[in-house]
Scaffold this active site. Structure first.
Site, short mmCIF file in Angstrom:
data_model
loop_
_atom_site.label_atom_id
_atom_site.label_comp_id
_atom_site.label_asym_id
_atom_site.label_seq_id
_atom_site.Cartn_x
_atom_site.Cartn_y
_atom_site.Cartn_z
N GLU A 164 7.75 32.91 40.13
CA GLU A 164 7.60 32.57 41.68
C GLU A 164 7.08 33.95 42.61
O GLU A 164 6.38 33.61 43.38
CB GLU A 164 9.01 32.28 42.28
CG GLU A 164 9.41 30.86 41.58
CD GLU A 164 10.85 30.48 42.05
OE1 GLU A 164 10.94 29.35 42.42
OE2 GLU A 164 11.74 31.36 42.02
N GLU B 182 15.16 27.17 35.50
CA GLU B 182 16.14 26.87 36.32
C GLU B 182 16.94 25.66 35.80
O GLU B 182 18.14 25.49 35.63
CB GLU B 182 15.96 27.11 37.86
CG GLU B 182 15.86 28.71 38.30
CD GLU B 182 14.50 29.09 38.12
OE1 GLU B 182 14.13 29.96 38.93
OE2 GLU B 182 13.61 28.51 37.60
#
Length: 260
Positions: free
Chosen positions: A114, A134
């Site tokens: 990210e 995640e």
């Protein structure tokens, strides 16, 4: 080359003072982010934005890892890796207006990927793996991965990565157009600075305008874009640099940009 150190983030001026090398300097925590690290990166980005001599920045991590993302030990005591103004990791919500290149050594997973998505260009190594794991840990990627990644790689591949948590080698991300260069391990910063040198050769106002338009292109229809691009393009095309670029082309010499 000048260097400044601000706790867990180090900055060095390169390319005759026109590029800023920003290094996340927490190798003992795999360059993971707590609040202090996010605030330090925000300060480095602010330094970059405020200095007209700086034309491009390269973001990397000290040691063998780019960034492990959020520091989970810090998160366990409520110390999240975010700054007040630029958001996650001190850059995710409000990236710089000027170009930012990620130089990735090691893996870029979870918040590390990210962080790359907050950059404009990405250089990675042939040993790098990238992904958003995640969901496999019953978490949700909330640093921009779920809405930025589908804009940078094919939708179905982004969805597979999001739902399975699996990672792919940097070569695959290069094939899909997300990674600009894949280089041998240990050479990411050098290759990113070579890319930065190419950017420095371009007119600074035109570079800023071009980045602004490309970033917003996802939000505009074609009809809107014809008019809205002029808000960013006009200051560049009406600048002294545009006339200098034309003269330099006619005179067959290198242009001397002034940024005005």
């Amino acid at each position: 080359m000048s260097e400044t150190v601000s706790g867990v983030v180090k900055t060095e001026r390169r390319l005759n003072g026109q590029a800023l090398l920003i290094t996340i300097d927490r190798p003992e925590r795999r360059n993971a982010f707590d609040g202090a690290t996010a605030r330090a990166l925000e300060a480095a980005i602010d330094e970059y934005e405020a200095d007209d001599e700086l034309r491009v920045a390269v973001l990397t991590g000290a040691g063998p890892t780019f960034s492990a993302g959020q520091d989970l030990k810090a998160a366990a005591v409520g110390d999240m890796g975010a700054s007040e103004r630029r958001g996650g990791f001190g850059v995710m919500a409000v990236p710089p207006e000027k170009p930012l290149i990620a130089a990735v050594e090691g893996d870029a997973l979870a918040g590390g990927l990210e962080l790359c998505l907050a950059c404009d260009l990405v250089v990675a190594t042939d040993a790098t793996r990238m992904g958003i794991p995640e969901a496999a840990r019953a978490l949700v990627a909330m640093g921009g991965g779920l809405f930025r990644l589908p804009k940078r790689i094919p939708y179905n591949i982004a969805m597979e990565l999001a739902l399975t948590g699996k990672s792919l080698p940097a070569e695959e991300f290069h094939r899909m157009g997300f990674v600009n260069r894949v280089v041998p391990a240990g050479q990411a910063v050098e290759a990113a600075l070579e890319l930065a040198a190419d950017i420095v050769k371009s007119g600074p106002l035109a570079v800023s305008a071009s980045k602004a338009i490309v970033r917003r292109s996802y939000e505009w229809t074609d009809e809107e874009a014809w008019a809205k691009q002029m808000e960013f393009a006009r200051p560049a095309i009406e600048s002294d640099d545009t006339q200098e670029g034309i003269r330099a082309f006619i005179e067959k010499r290198e242009p001397q940009w002034k940024g005005r």
